[in-house]
Scaffold this active site. Structure first.
Site, PDB file in Angstrom:
ATOM      1  N   LYS A 109       0.832  -1.202   0.159  1.00 39.96           N
ATOM      2  CA  LYS A 109      -0.173   0.017   0.032  1.00 39.96           C
ATOM      3  C   LYS A 109       0.963   1.392  -0.057  1.00 39.96           C
ATOM      4  O   LYS A 109       0.348   2.402  -0.601  1.00 39.96           O
ATOM      5  CB  LYS A 109      -0.986  -0.145   1.039  1.00 39.96           C
ATOM      6  CG  LYS A 109      -2.085  -1.105   1.087  1.00 39.96           C
ATOM      7  CD  LYS A 109      -3.234  -0.883   1.999  1.00 39.96           C
ATOM      8  CE  LYS A 109      -4.262  -1.838   2.151  1.00 39.96           C
ATOM      9  NZ  LYS A 109      -5.217  -1.658   2.940  1.00 39.96           N
ATOM     10  N   ASP A 112     -10.182   2.441   1.871  1.00 43.36           N
ATOM     11  CA  ASP A 112     -10.287   1.962   3.249  1.00 43.36           C
ATOM     12  C   ASP A 112     -11.013   2.670   4.212  1.00 43.36           C
ATOM     13  O   ASP A 112     -11.762   2.134   4.968  1.00 43.36           O
ATOM     14  CB  ASP A 112      -8.698   1.613   3.862  1.00 43.36           C
ATOM     15  CG  ASP A 112      -8.076   0.376   3.067  1.00 43.36           C
ATOM     16  OD1 ASP A 112      -9.107  -0.297   2.532  1.00 43.36           O
ATOM     17  OD2 ASP A 112      -7.100   0.227   3.103  1.00 43.36           O
TER      18      ASP A 112
END
Ligand code: NAD
Length: 302
Positions: free
Chosen positions: A90, A126
């Site tokens: 990420k 997220d």
């Protein structure tokens, strides 16, 4: 230069017919049991879209982060509409992108890449996905003093979401105090008011708190139990769980027995997938349908 030796990154991106089959995927390590492909493919079919979701598993391929530039370039070249990105990529993926959404830039992490007009654009669904699920489950919840347990990847995304939601105070608890302090400092650099503090003592953190977000692996089937003593919970506290395997964790069970309002871990998983689906396809997923499908997938995976 022969085609075989042309660097992928230097190749022109082909034009993809919008009505053709959409290719998307997930890059990460140890992702073979991910439920995301089924969620996206099934929802796409409901919209009359032909979508194939490919797992690109670093472990399965026997490669590490060094393969990321090649994988991103290959996906772009092959006409992928986009990619989900998960552990451990990420942050590493940032260097491969042409542009970042404001949210991804603030978080310093990307979980969704969209390829458009030859450019790779990084997003993060997220935090916004967690927020979406939380606000649906507990509309108008008190955010005057929130405790976050777990300052890892998921906890960090939620912390950003909470401060964007104007949480007045965020107390961060982690068994690794360095992580908690680092997250608080990073948040206070981005958001005004010095609202994030690291609190090493869970009892002190929960004293007078209005809500608790749990973002550690504790409570997963392979790591059962409570992340903190149940006696620290009190009625009136809302409790948001992010572990979803099993669906009813020990923390949710104890909180519900006390009468606390709760949010299960599935809401974040569904919320981030709905956000990514919109970015990949331009279509709005039907939340209740995706959530019901997710619950079925969890049931089948047990
Ligand atoms: P991570 O390893 O990056 O972070 C976990 C953090 O929790 C670490 O900093 C660790 O020190 C801390 N920790 C562990 N036990 C603790 C305890 N008892 N008290 C305080 N701190 C503790 O992991 P992550 O990527 O943030 O994911 C955490 C969990 O969240 C995963 O195991 C998964 O179950 C869940 N998750 C759910 C979703 C969802 O969509 N619902 C998304 C991502 C992760």
């Amino acid at each position: 230069m022969s085609p075989a030796s042309t660097p992928l990154a230097a190749m022109a991106t082909p034009t993809v017919d919008a009505s053709s089959r959409r290719l998307v995927g997930l890059i990460g390590a140890g992702i073979q049991r991910s439920l995301t492909p089924a969620m996206h493919e099934t929802e796409a079919a409901e919209h009359g879209l032909r979508l194939h979701y490919q797992l690109i598993d670093l472990d399965r391929a026997g490669v590490g982060l060094e393969a990321l530039p090649t994988l991103i370039a290959a996906a772009k070249w092959m006409g992928f509409a986009g990619l989900n990105i998960t552990y451990p990529c990420k942050q590493a993926v940032l260097a491969q992108l042409d542009e970042l959404s404001e949210e991804a830039r603030a978080m310093g992490a990307v979980n969704t890449v969209v390829f458009r007009d030859g450019r790779a654009i990084g997003h993060n669904t997220d935090g916004s996905g967690w927020r979406w699920g939380f606000e649906r489950a507990l509309p108008g919840a008190d955010l005057s003093c929130v405790v976050l347990v777990g300052a890892g990847g998921a906890g960090s995304a939620i912390a950003h979401a909470l401060l964007r939601m104007e949480a007045a105070s965020l107390r961060i608890v982690d068994t690794d105090p360095v992580r908690a302090r680092a997250l608080a400092a990073a948040l206070n650099r981005v958001y005004p008011g010095g609202r994030a503090v690291a609190e090493p003592d869970a009892a002190r953190a929960l004293s007078g708190a209005c809500g608790l977000v749990h973002a550690t692996p504790t409570g997963m089937s392979k790591l059962p139990g409570l992340p903190l003593p149940g006696a620290l919970l009190h009625p009136g506290l809302w409790v948001a769980e992010i572990v979803y395997f099993p669906f009813e964790t020990e923390l949710l069970r104890v909180a519900r027995a006390l009468g606390c309002r709760t949010v299960d871990g599935g809401t974040m998983a569904v919320g981030q997938a709905i956000g990514a689906f919109r970015l990949f396809t331009g279509f709005d997923a039907e939340p209740a349908r995706v959530a019901a499908h997710f619950v079925r997938l969890i049931g089948a995976a047990i």
